[in-house]
Scaffold this motif. Sequence first.
Motif, PDB file in Angstrom:
ATOM      1  N   ASN A  62       0.875  -1.088   0.152  1.00 49.20           N
ATOM      2  CA  ASN A  62      -0.056  -0.151  -0.090  1.00 49.20           C
ATOM      3  C   ASN A  62       0.992   1.242  -0.231  1.00 49.20           C
ATOM      4  O   ASN A  62       0.632   2.153  -0.767  1.00 49.20           O
ATOM      5  CB  ASN A  62      -0.982  -0.049   1.340  1.00 49.20           C
ATOM      6  N   LEU A  63       1.829   1.141   0.804  1.00 50.03           N
ATOM      7  CA  LEU A  63       2.794   2.326   0.996  1.00 50.03           C
ATOM      8  C   LEU A  63       3.449   2.640  -0.418  1.00 50.03           C
ATOM      9  O   LEU A  63       3.633   3.635  -1.044  1.00 50.03           O
ATOM     10  CB  LEU A  63       4.001   2.290   1.907  1.00 50.03           C
ATOM     11  N   GLU A  64       3.825   1.474  -1.045  1.00 50.90           N
ATOM     12  CA  GLU A  64       4.602   1.526  -2.423  1.00 50.90           C
ATOM     13  C   GLU A  64       3.595   2.032  -3.476  1.00 50.90           C
ATOM     14  O   GLU A  64       3.779   2.946  -4.357  1.00 50.90           O
ATOM     15  CB  GLU A  64       5.027   0.242  -2.797  1.00 50.90           C
ATOM     16  N   GLY A  65       2.152   1.634  -3.435  1.00 52.72           N
ATOM     17  CA  GLY A  65       1.416   1.938  -4.244  1.00 52.72           C
ATOM     18  C   GLY A  65       0.924   3.447  -4.412  1.00 52.72           C
ATOM     19  O   GLY A  65       0.587   4.226  -5.280  1.00 52.72           O
ATOM     20  N   HIS A  66       1.217   4.074  -3.015  1.00 50.67           N
ATOM     21  CA  HIS A  66       0.787   5.217  -2.863  1.00 50.67           C
ATOM     22  C   HIS A  66       1.913   6.314  -2.858  1.00 50.67           C
ATOM     23  O   HIS A  66       2.207   7.329  -2.076  1.00 50.67           O
ATOM     24  CB  HIS A  66      -0.178   5.688  -1.573  1.00 50.67           C
ATOM     25  N   ARG A  67       3.179   5.781  -3.037  1.00 55.26           N
ATOM     26  CA  ARG A  67       4.234   6.509  -2.960  1.00 55.26           C
ATOM     27  C   ARG A  67       4.531   7.896  -3.625  1.00 55.26           C
ATOM     28  O   ARG A  67       4.815   9.007  -3.153  1.00 55.26           O
ATOM     29  CB  ARG A  67       5.620   5.775  -3.710  1.00 55.26           C
ATOM     30  N   THR A  68       4.007   8.317  -4.735  1.00 56.65           N
ATOM     31  CA  THR A  68       3.902   9.649  -5.412  1.00 56.65           C
ATOM     32  C   THR A  68       3.300  10.516  -4.546  1.00 56.65           C
ATOM     33  O   THR A  68       3.538  11.648  -4.235  1.00 56.65           O
ATOM     34  CB  THR A  68       3.410   9.624  -6.809  1.00 56.65           C
ATOM     35  N   ARG A  69       1.927  10.061  -4.176  1.00 55.17           N
ATOM     36  CA  ARG A  69       1.185  10.990  -3.547  1.00 55.17           C
ATOM     37  C   ARG A  69       1.972  11.217  -1.970  1.00 55.17           C
ATOM     38  O   ARG A  69       2.036  12.359  -1.530  1.00 55.17           O
ATOM     39  CB  ARG A  69      -0.330  10.422  -3.234  1.00 55.17           C
ATOM     40  N   SER A  70       2.583  10.499  -1.451  1.00 55.25           N
ATOM     41  CA  SER A  70       3.255  10.362   0.092  1.00 55.25           C
ATOM     42  C   SER A  70       4.313  10.951  -0.139  1.00 55.25           C
ATOM     43  O   SER A  70       4.608  11.847   0.421  1.00 55.25           O
ATOM     44  CB  SER A  70       3.512   8.783   0.451  1.00 55.25           C
ATOM     45  N   ARG A  71       5.122  11.009  -1.423  1.00 56.19           N
ATOM     46  CA  ARG A  71       6.280  11.936  -1.611  1.00 56.19           C
ATOM     47  C   ARG A  71       5.867  13.183  -1.613  1.00 56.19           C
ATOM     48  O   ARG A  71       6.384  13.983  -0.955  1.00 56.19           O
ATOM     49  CB  ARG A  71       6.945  11.471  -2.790  1.00 56.19           C
ATOM     50  N   ARG A  72       4.844  13.683  -2.176  1.00 50.54           N
ATOM     51  CA  ARG A  72       4.372  15.024  -2.455  1.00 50.54           C
ATOM     52  C   ARG A  72       3.883  15.524  -1.053  1.00 50.54           C
ATOM     53  O   ARG A  72       4.385  16.780  -0.698  1.00 50.54           O
ATOM     54  CB  ARG A  72       3.049  15.341  -3.356  1.00 50.54           C
ATOM     55  N   THR A  73       3.426  14.886  -0.248  1.00 56.41           N
ATOM     56  CA  THR A  73       2.893  15.015   1.144  1.00 56.41           C
ATOM     57  C   THR A  73       4.112  15.335   2.054  1.00 56.41           C
ATOM     58  O   THR A  73       4.072  16.327   2.611  1.00 56.41           O
ATOM     59  CB  THR A  73       1.706  14.047   1.648  1.00 56.41           C
ATOM     60  N   ALA A  74       4.856  14.400   1.832  1.00 53.17           N
ATOM     61  CA  ALA A  74       6.262  14.511   2.653  1.00 53.17           C
ATOM     62  C   ALA A  74       6.953  15.731   2.398  1.00 53.17           C
ATOM     63  O   ALA A  74       7.480  16.480   3.184  1.00 53.17           O
ATOM     64  CB  ALA A  74       7.135  13.255   2.672  1.00 53.17           C
ATOM     65  N   LEU A  75       7.160  16.165   1.015  1.00 50.92           N
ATOM     66  CA  LEU A  75       7.849  17.206   0.462  1.00 50.92           C
ATOM     67  C   LEU A  75       7.112  18.625   0.973  1.00 50.92           C
ATOM     68  O   LEU A  75       7.717  19.424   1.481  1.00 50.92           O
ATOM     69  CB  LEU A  75       7.914  17.188  -0.953  1.00 50.92           C
ATOM     70  N   LEU A  76       5.836  18.478   1.081  1.00 52.35           N
ATOM     71  CA  LEU A  76       5.104  19.747   1.560  1.00 52.35           C
ATOM     72  C   LEU A  76       5.162  19.794   2.939  1.00 52.35           C
ATOM     73  O   LEU A  76       5.526  21.051   3.387  1.00 52.35           O
ATOM     74  CB  LEU A  76       3.736  19.743   0.984  1.00 52.35           C
ATOM     75  N   THR A 131       7.800  18.569   4.869  1.00 49.76           N
ATOM     76  CA  THR A 131       9.109  19.105   5.350  1.00 49.76           C
ATOM     77  C   THR A 131       9.406  20.307   4.869  1.00 49.76           C
ATOM     78  O   THR A 131      10.063  20.942   5.688  1.00 49.76           O
ATOM     79  CB  THR A 131       9.975  18.066   4.477  1.00 49.76           C
ATOM     80  N   SER A 132       8.951  20.934   3.901  1.00 46.65           N
ATOM     81  CA  SER A 132       9.244  22.320   3.397  1.00 46.65           C
ATOM     82  C   SER A 132       8.500  23.199   4.347  1.00 46.65           C
ATOM     83  O   SER A 132       9.169  24.232   4.647  1.00 46.65           O
ATOM     84  CB  SER A 132       8.739  22.673   1.942  1.00 46.65           C
ATOM     85  N   THR A 133       7.439  22.883   4.708  1.00 40.17           N
ATOM     86  CA  THR A 133       6.657  24.006   5.683  1.00 40.17           C
ATOM     87  C   THR A 133       7.393  23.805   6.976  1.00 40.17           C
ATOM     88  O   THR A 133       7.748  24.923   7.551  1.00 40.17           O
ATOM     89  CB  THR A 133       5.322  23.364   5.920  1.00 40.17           C
ATOM     90  N   LEU A 134       7.809  22.709   7.524  1.00 43.87           N
ATOM     91  CA  LEU A 134       8.478  22.414   8.772  1.00 43.87           C
ATOM     92  C   LEU A 134      10.063  23.289   8.793  1.00 43.87           C
ATOM     93  O   LEU A 134      10.179  24.109   9.586  1.00 43.87           O
ATOM     94  CB  LEU A 134       8.777  21.061   9.071  1.00 43.87           C
ATOM     95  N   ALA A 135      10.787  23.327   7.555  1.00 42.34           N
ATOM     96  CA  ALA A 135      11.983  23.743   7.425  1.00 42.34           C
ATOM     97  C   ALA A 135      11.609  25.598   7.364  1.00 42.34           C
ATOM     98  O   ALA A 135      12.307  26.058   8.008  1.00 42.34           O
ATOM     99  CB  ALA A 135      12.540  23.208   6.333  1.00 42.34           C
ATOM    100  N   PHE A 136      10.776  25.760   6.714  1.00 40.85           N
ATOM    101  CA  PHE A 136      10.267  27.366   6.637  1.00 40.85           C
ATOM    102  C   PHE A 136      10.173  27.587   8.055  1.00 40.85           C
ATOM    103  O   PHE A 136      10.470  28.825   8.364  1.00 40.85           O
ATOM    104  CB  PHE A 136       9.211  27.570   5.671  1.00 40.85           C
TER     105      PHE A 136
END
Length: 168
Positions: free
Chosen positions: A86-100, A102-107
């Motif tokens: 399931n994690l592998e199937g939703h990796r693209t969506r998870s990657r976008r969410t994680a980038l968002l 992480t970027s918000t937290l870093a900001f």
Amino acid sequence: LGLSPGQTALALGLVFSGGIIYYVIPMAFIFRDFDLLLSALNAILMGTVAGFVLLSALLQPTLEALVARVLVRGADRRLLGIVLRNLEGHRTRSRRTALLFTSTLAFLIFASAMFSLQAEAIIGNVKVLLGSDIRVESANGPLDEAGLSGLLDRLRARPDGERVVRDY
């Protein structure tokens, strides 16, 4: 041309950061241009934050699997394969969410560090400008030094709980 886009981007980033570190920062010191110095240090900090965000995106699949293995225990252990697929199937969506995220937290961390730095700088500038906790000026001529000294002596002579002037 046979050039890897990733390696090219990394090489350009390293050349850019090296130019800032070895040319811009010493030049700012030589010419005493502190605005340029702080801008260069700020650019290095933002580049570091962006690098950590991209690094976290590279490590995301490994960390996802590790967290899944840690959290799925006991009777639910049979579901680990389904969870990993399931994690592998939703990796693209998870990657976008994680980038968002992480970027918000870093900001937020970057902004709070900048606000703390600015607050300390303002306090330091006020202390340098005024030279004391309180400053008395008169628009109507010279101050009555004898009267002010007598008032400050009386305020300094009060008991500790009522004292408002420690020294002058």
